[in-house]
Motif scaffolding. Structure first.
Motif, PDB file in Angstrom:
ATOM      1  N   GLY A 157       0.829  -1.201   0.000  1.00  0.00           N
ATOM      2  CA  GLY A 157       0.000   0.000   0.000  1.00  0.00           C
ATOM      3  C   GLY A 157       0.859   1.244   0.000  1.00  0.00           C
ATOM      4  N   ALA A 158       0.502   2.223  -0.843  1.00  0.00           N
ATOM      5  CA  ALA A 158       1.338   3.420  -0.997  1.00  0.00           C
ATOM      6  C   ALA A 158       0.541   4.704  -0.839  1.00  0.00           C
ATOM      7  N   GLY A 159      -0.544   4.639  -0.047  1.00  0.00           N
ATOM      8  CA  GLY A 159      -1.214   5.867   0.360  1.00  0.00           C
ATOM      9  C   GLY A 159      -0.451   6.481   1.526  1.00  0.00           C
ATOM     10  N   VAL A 160      -1.066   7.426   2.205  1.00  0.00           N
ATOM     11  CA  VAL A 160      -0.370   8.087   3.306  1.00  0.00           C
ATOM     12  C   VAL A 160      -0.051   7.110   4.425  1.00  0.00           C
ATOM     13  N   VAL A 161      -0.899   6.103   4.637  1.00  0.00           N
ATOM     14  CA  VAL A 161      -0.658   5.133   5.711  1.00  0.00           C
ATOM     15  C   VAL A 161       0.518   4.229   5.365  1.00  0.00           C
ATOM     16  N   PHE A 193       0.240   4.359  -7.017  1.00  0.00           N
ATOM     17  CA  PHE A 193       1.015   5.352  -6.287  1.00  0.00           C
ATOM     18  C   PHE A 193       0.442   6.723  -6.580  1.00  0.00           C
ATOM     19  N   THR A 194       0.875   7.729  -5.818  1.00  0.00           N
ATOM     20  CA  THR A 194       0.428   9.098  -6.078  1.00  0.00           C
ATOM     21  C   THR A 194       0.670   9.449  -7.554  1.00  0.00           C
ATOM     22  N   PRO A 195      -0.265  10.088  -8.230  1.00  0.00           N
ATOM     23  CA  PRO A 195      -1.463  10.769  -7.743  1.00  0.00           C
ATOM     24  C   PRO A 195      -2.748   9.934  -7.804  1.00  0.00           C
ATOM     25  N   ASP A 196      -2.616   8.619  -7.822  1.00  0.00           N
ATOM     26  CA  ASP A 196      -3.785   7.762  -8.048  1.00  0.00           C
ATOM     27  C   ASP A 196      -4.278   7.029  -6.805  1.00  0.00           C
ATOM     28  N   THR A 197      -3.913   7.509  -5.601  1.00  0.00           N
ATOM     29  CA  THR A 197      -4.359   6.842  -4.381  1.00  0.00           C
ATOM     30  C   THR A 197      -5.567   7.561  -3.780  1.00  0.00           C
ATOM     31  N   THR A 198      -6.243   6.887  -2.860  1.00  0.00           N
ATOM     32  CA  THR A 198      -7.342   7.526  -2.119  1.00  0.00           C
ATOM     33  C   THR A 198      -6.834   8.754  -1.380  1.00  0.00           C
ATOM     34  N   SER A 199      -5.624   8.654  -0.832  1.00  0.00           N
ATOM     35  CA  SER A 199      -5.057   9.770  -0.062  1.00  0.00           C
ATOM     36  C   SER A 199      -4.945  11.034  -0.894  1.00  0.00           C
ATOM     37  N   GLU A 230     -13.726  18.241 -10.265  1.00  0.00           N
ATOM     38  CA  GLU A 230     -14.349  17.241  -9.393  1.00  0.00           C
ATOM     39  C   GLU A 230     -13.369  16.106  -9.091  1.00  0.00           C
ATOM     40  N   LYS A 231     -13.394  15.633  -7.847  1.00  0.00           N
ATOM     41  CA  LYS A 231     -12.570  14.501  -7.444  1.00  0.00           C
ATOM     42  C   LYS A 231     -13.410  13.552  -6.595  1.00  0.00           C
ATOM     43  N   VAL A 232     -13.122  12.248  -6.745  1.00  0.00           N
ATOM     44  CA  VAL A 232     -13.846  11.236  -5.964  1.00  0.00           C
ATOM     45  C   VAL A 232     -12.837  10.293  -5.324  1.00  0.00           C
ATOM     46  N   GLY A 233     -13.070   9.970  -4.059  1.00  0.00           N
ATOM     47  CA  GLY A 233     -12.245   8.981  -3.360  1.00  0.00           C
ATOM     48  C   GLY A 233     -13.117   8.068  -2.527  1.00  0.00           C
ATOM     49  N   LEU A 234     -12.627   6.866  -2.271  1.00  0.00           N
ATOM     50  CA  LEU A 234     -13.359   5.889  -1.456  1.00  0.00           C
ATOM     51  C   LEU A 234     -12.637   5.703  -0.133  1.00  0.00           C
ATOM     52  N   ARG A 235     -13.220   6.237   0.936  1.00  0.00           N
ATOM     53  CA  ARG A 235     -12.592   6.133   2.247  1.00  0.00           C
ATOM     54  C   ARG A 235     -12.695   4.692   2.763  1.00  0.00           C
TER      55      ARG A 235
END
Length: 341
Positions: A10-14, A38-44, A273-278
Motif C-alpha cells: 500500500g502506498a497511500g499516506v498510511v 502510487f500518487t497521484p492515483d491513491t485515495t489519499s 471534481e474529485k472522488v475517493g473511497l474512504r
C-alpha cells in the motif's frame, strides 16, 4: 546478520508513513513498498488533508489523542521548517460551526491544535444559521505534494518502491520475512476482511484565492478548506458506494451548500471534481497476525481502516505499526521464539 526483509503493501499516506517509521525505528531491515497504485492515483490524493480528528468509536480517547498529537507534532515540525513548501504542509486558521450547541463543547483534541476557543458573537454574525462555533488553527497536509515528498525521502533512505498488484499476501513468501498490510479497501481481498467498506467522498477543487479561513459545518459534511493552490469544497459520505465517477448533481449540491456558508464562492472558477473511497470499518485495525499454511509462517502487521481520519492520525498509527514490526523482527531473531511465529 542478514537483514530482515519487510514488505509494506500500500502506498497511500498510511503505507508510506509506515515504511518511513519502520526505516527509522527498526534497524537491520530491508524495506520494499509494493502497490499497484502510487500518487497521484491513491485515495489519499483526494483527501482534504485537514487535521481535525475523526472519532473511532472502539478506540479509547487517550489513544486517539496520542495518535493525533504525534501526527500534529510531526507535521507542525515540517510546517515550521524549510521543507514546508516541498512537503505541502502548512498552518490554516478558521471556524467549525454548529446549528445547535454540541453536547461536547470542547472536543478531546482542543489542546492539541493551536489557539482553540469558542467563537465570539461578532464572528458568529458571519453565519446567521449557526449558534455556536470553535475557532482554532490547525494544519493542512496537501497529499498530492506530501506523498511524492515521502516517496523521495523513502528512496533516499534505501527503501525500494515496487509497482505490482498483489492478489494474495502469500505471494510475498518466501521473498519477504514480514508483511505490513496498509492496503486500505484492498484488505477485503488481501486479509479476507468483510468488515471494511467504502464511504464515497466527492469534492470540488476550485480557484478562490481570496478565501483564507477554513469553514467546517459541525457535522463535517460541508466544508471549505483553503490550500496552497486551490480551495477544497466538500463533501459526501455515501456508504457502500464504489462509484469513482463524479456525479454532476452532487457537485451542484456541494457548491450550493458551500456558497451558503461563504457566498463569495459564487465567484470561484476552474472547478474540478474529485472522488475517493474512504476505507471504513467498525474499528481501525492495528494488530499482528501470523498466517500459517502448509508448515509455512508469515507474520503480518495489519494497519488499515482509517476511514476519513487517515491524515489526522497517520503518523501516530504508523509509529504504533512500526513498534509491532519491531516486535516481529525481534521474535524472528530469537531462536526460541521462532516456533511461536
Amino acid at each position: 546478520m542478514a537483514p530482515v526483509r519487510i514488505a509494506v503493501v500500500g502506498a497511500g499516506v498510511v503505507g508510506l508513513s509506515t515504511a518511513m517509521c519502520v526505516s527509522k525505528l527498526v534497524p537491520g531491515c530491508s524495506i520494499t513498498v509494493i502497490s499497484d497504485k502510487f500518487t497521484p492515483d491513491t485515495t489519499s490524493d483526494v483527501a482534504a488533508g485537514m487535521l481535525i480528528p475523526h472519532v473511532y468509536a472502539d478506540t479509547p480517547i487517550p489513544k486517539q489523542k496520542q495518535w493525533f498529537r504525534e501526527t500534529f507534532d510531526h507535521l507542525f515540525a515540517i510546517a515550521s521548517s524549510a521543507e514546508a513548501e516541498d512537503a505541502g504542509v502548512h498552518l490554516v486558521s478558521g471556524w467549525q460551526i454548529f446549528r445547535s450547541v454540541p453536547t461536547e463543547e470542547v472536543p478531546f483534541w482542543a489542546d492539541v491544535v493551536l489557539g482553540f476557543r469558542k467563537m465570539t458573537e461578532a464572528e458568529l454574525k458571519k453565519f446567521p444559521q449557526h449558534v455556536f462555533g470553535h475557532a482554532f488553527t490547525t494544519l493542512k497536509c496537501e497529499s498530492p505534494t506530501y506523498l511524492p515528498w515521502l516517496e523521495k525521502r523513502l528512496k533516499g533512505s534505501g527503501v525500494l518502491i515496487l509497482t505490482r498488484r498483489i492478489g494474495d499476501l502469500w505471494e510475498l513468501h518466501p521473498s519477504f520475512d514480514i508483511v505490513v498490510n496498509c492496503s486500505g479497501l484492498g484488505s477485503r481481498q488481501l486479509a479476507g476482511d468483510s468488515k471494511i467498506f467504502p464511504v464515497r467522498g466527492q469534492v470540488l477543487r476550485v480557484q478562490a484565492p481570496w478565501v483564507k479561513h477554513f469553514i467546517r459545518d459541525g457535522s463535517g459534511l460541508t466544508y471549505i478548506y483553503p490550500g496552497i493552490s486551490n480551495v477544497i469544497l466538500g463533501g459526501t459520505r455515501q456508504k457502500g458506494d464504489w462509484n469513482l465517477s463524479p456525479d454532476a448533481e452532487i457537485s451542484r449540491d456541494i457548491f450550493s451548500r458551500c456558497c451558503a456558508l461563504e457566498p463569495s464562492l459564487h465567484g470561484a472558477c476552474d472547478i474540478r471534481e474529485k472522488v475517493g473511497l474512504r476505507p471504513f470499518r467498525p474499528g481501525l485495525r492495528l494488530q499482528t497476525e501470523c498466517l500459517a499454511q502448509d508448515g509455512r509462517r508469515l507474520p503480518v502487521v495489519h494497519h488499515y481502516g482509517h476511514g476519513s481520519g487517515g491524515i489526522s492520525v497517520h503518523w501516530g498509527t504508523a509509529l504504533e505499526a512500526a513498534s509491532l514490526v519491531g516486535e516481529c523482527v525481534r521474535a524472528l531473531r530469537t531462536p526460541t521464539s521462532k516456533s511461536k511465529l
